[in-house]
Scaffold this motif. Structure first.
Motif, mmCIF file in Angstrom:
data_model
loop_
_atom_site.group_PDB
_atom_site.id
_atom_site.type_symbol
_atom_site.label_atom_id
_atom_site.label_comp_id
_atom_site.label_asym_id
_atom_site.label_seq_id
_atom_site.Cartn_x
_atom_site.Cartn_y
_atom_site.Cartn_z
ATOM 1 N N ASP A 1 6.158 6.271 -10.756
ATOM 2 C CA ASP A 1 6.705 7.311 -9.872
ATOM 3 C C ASP A 1 6.731 8.681 -10.535
ATOM 4 O OD1 ASP A 1 7.099 5.635 -7.721
ATOM 5 O OD2 ASP A 1 9.171 5.156 -8.249
ATOM 6 N N PRO B 1 3.479 4.932 -0.389
ATOM 7 C CA PRO B 1 4.106 3.747 0.226
ATOM 8 C C PRO B 1 3.205 2.515 0.160
ATOM 9 C CG PRO B 1 3.272 5.214 1.917
ATOM 10 C CD PRO B 1 3.103 5.938 0.615
ATOM 11 N N TYR B 2 1.956 2.683 -0.253
ATOM 12 C CA TYR B 2 1.031 1.550 -0.338
ATOM 13 C C TYR B 2 1.076 0.861 -1.697
ATOM 14 C CZ TYR B 2 -0.981 3.699 3.845
ATOM 15 O OH TYR B 2 -1.151 4.229 5.103
ATOM 16 N N VAL C 1 3.080 -1.207 -4.585
ATOM 17 C CA VAL C 1 4.220 -2.040 -4.956
ATOM 18 C C VAL C 1 4.312 -2.068 -6.475
ATOM 19 C CG1 VAL C 1 5.158 -4.382 -4.948
ATOM 20 C CG2 VAL C 1 4.091 -3.471 -2.889
ATOM 21 N N SER D 1 -1.261 -5.857 -2.014
ATOM 22 C CA SER D 1 -0.361 -6.663 -2.838
ATOM 23 C C SER D 1 -0.574 -8.138 -2.525
ATOM 24 C CB SER D 1 1.103 -6.264 -2.591
ATOM 25 O OG SER D 1 1.421 -6.356 -1.220
ATOM 26 N N THR E 1 1.464 -3.953 3.296
ATOM 27 C CA THR E 1 2.149 -3.525 2.071
ATOM 28 C C THR E 1 3.049 -2.326 2.346
ATOM 29 O OG1 THR E 1 0.315 -4.316 0.695
ATOM 30 C CG2 THR E 1 1.801 -2.704 -0.284
ATOM 31 N N LYS E 2 2.582 -1.420 3.181
ATOM 32 C CA LYS E 2 3.381 -0.241 3.517
ATOM 33 C C LYS E 2 4.680 -0.643 4.215
ATOM 34 C CE LYS E 2 2.106 2.429 6.950
ATOM 35 N NZ LYS E 2 1.410 3.463 7.747
ATOM 36 N N TYR F 1 6.077 -3.581 4.107
ATOM 37 C CA TYR F 1 6.927 -4.325 3.160
ATOM 38 C C TYR F 1 7.790 -3.353 2.368
ATOM 39 C CZ TYR F 1 8.347 -6.372 -1.242
ATOM 40 O OH TYR F 1 9.088 -6.742 -2.329
ATOM 41 N N ASN F 2 7.194 -2.258 1.904
ATOM 42 C CA ASN F 2 7.960 -1.260 1.160
ATOM 43 C C ASN F 2 9.063 -0.652 2.011
ATOM 44 O OD1 ASN F 2 6.926 -1.253 -1.480
ATOM 45 N ND2 ASN F 2 5.135 -0.083 -0.860
ATOM 46 N N ASN G 1 11.961 0.530 -0.516
ATOM 47 C CA ASN G 1 11.420 1.041 -1.777
ATOM 48 C C ASN G 1 10.609 2.318 -1.601
ATOM 49 O OD1 ASN G 1 12.511 -1.081 -3.201
ATOM 50 N ND2 ASN G 1 10.688 -2.349 -3.008
ATOM 51 N N ILE G 2 10.745 3.010 -0.493
ATOM 52 C CA ILE G 2 9.894 4.161 -0.244
ATOM 53 C C ILE G 2 10.710 5.438 -0.167
ATOM 54 C CG2 ILE G 2 8.204 2.785 1.032
ATOM 55 C CD1 ILE G 2 9.394 4.212 3.560
#
Length: 398
Positions: A191, A197-198, A200, A237, A256-257, A259-260, A265-266
């Motif tokens: 980060d 957002p794609y 993980v 992922s 995956t997006k 899921y985040n 987690n975004i």
């Protein structure tokens, strides 16, 4: 002889050494006993070993570790080490790496053998990324990572990822954007570089927690390279499940997006709403997800509340600020549809990367059978998802 002279000096009347006070205050056996203890302590210091520190010029730092599966069943593991080559000039552009690899029946055996390939001590304290080749995923994830869990010089904050088509090809990619003093692979997950957002991110300690803990399946990012030695992609992922934690489900970029989003987690993501000339893109600046598992009714229900907020980032038609509530409802409906699709997919594949089983076990009194109850309950679980989308602005300047 030296020690006797030292004691005689300490007993002189004008001597201010603490031993002189001791001798004058105590006599006889007590004095001899104290002197013997002091002498014994000083003698013990002579047998203390020095530290095992090695100068930095005698060390070479491993930046990443790759593990592939070889075709030899007797030596199934191929270990690849990406080593940073020190540069004499700080202003020199780019970063140079060296690669060494070895096959072995175990990871420890291969790495021990690789120490004979360099003239310096291999230092794993800066190993930031562990890449598992796609071929090694057919084996137990715990067995592959067990070596890293136990080894004390491997940092538990290292990132774990899957490399396609192999870990070796991923490690040997040199992105043109990589600058001196930086490591491209770690920039994907820290980060401090890219924020997407794609992507993980999975730390080694978190992977171990998910492997050992019941009701919480591991999920790892996939690093891809397609023959280009200067390009890496991280936008998919893979989820692991089962007793051996083998590869179970691969998530697409879109999955995956979301899921985040559900894992909260975004920081930023885009949601494309509508089709054709009625399409617009909702840029999410904030997201909050809450859920609870209700088992008091006839059927178990997982009630999830999703709150997303942001602005319109792109649109194929003229948008009016007066219709923000209308656009918000459309965005909420679309987000709910995609979230339900992903939750249903997890349920059908019997995977739980969001930790629903762990939440169920943690919010009920322990009876030793909670995880078995969850395994029987999960296939019949009904998802009740509600989404509250708040579009603050159309993003236009008048």
């Amino acid at each position: 002889m030296v020690f006797k002279l030292f004691l005689q000096c300490c007993t002189l009347p004008n001597c201010h050494f603490p031993f002189s006070l001791l001798v004058h205050k105590k006599e006889g056996k007590g004095v001899k006993r104290q002197i013997f203890k002091i002498f014994l302590g000083l003698a013990a210091c002579l047998f203390l070993s020095s530290c095992g520190f090695k100068d930095i010029d005698k060390r070479i730092f491993v930046q990443a570790i790759g593990i592939d599966h070889s075709d030899n069943e007797k030596e199934p593991y191929k270990v690849i080490l990406k080593i940073a080559v020190p540069s004499g000039a700080l202003k020199e552009s780019g970063t140079k790496y060296a690669y060494i690899s070895k096959q072995g029946s175990s990871l420890s055996e291969a790495i021990r053998f690789l120490k004979s390939h360099t003239d310096k001590e291999l230092d794993f304290g800066h190993a930031k990324v562990i890449v598992l080749g796609d071929s090694v995923l057919e084996h137990s994830l715990h067995d592959v990572l067990d070596f890293f869990f136990r080894r004390r010089d491997i940092q538990m904050i290292s990132w774990v990822a899957v490399g396609k088509p192999s870990a070796e090809k991923v490690l040997k990619v040199h992105p043109k954007t990589e600058m001196s003093g930086t490591f491209a692979l770690s920039n994907f997950f820290s980060d401090n570089g890219v924020e997407s957002p794609y992507i993980v991110s999975s730390f080694l300690f978190d992977a171990r927690r998910r492997i050992v803990e019941s009701g919480f399946d591991p999920i790892l990012p996939i690093i891809q390279t397609k023959g280009d030695k200067h390009k890496l992609m991280v936008n998919q992922s893979v989820v692991f499940s089962g007793v051996k934690n083998t590869k179970t489900l691969q998530l697409s970029s879109m999955q995956t997006k979301y899921y985040n989003l559900l894992a909260n987690n975004i920081d930023k993501m885009d949601i494309k709403v509508g089709k054709g000339q009625k399409e617009f893109t909702f840029s999410v600046d904030s997201a909050k997800v809450k859920y609870k598992i209700i088992t008091s009714g006839k059927k178990p229900v997982l009630k999830m509340d999703i709150l997303v907020g942001g602005i319109i980032e792109e649109s194929k038609f003229d948008m009016s600020p007066k219709d923000l509530n209308k656009y918000s409802r459309r965005a909420a409906k679309h987000t709910k549809k995609e979230a339900l699709k992903l939750l249903t997919l997890f349920q059908d594949k019997d995977v739980d990367p969001l930790g629903f089983g762990l939440r169920y076990k943690a919010t009920r009194l322990s009876n030793g059978k909670r995880i078995e109850e969850w395994k029987n309950l999960y296939p019949d679980l009904t998802f009740d998802v509600s989404v509250d989308a708040k579009i603050m602005s159309t993003g236009t300047i008048e």
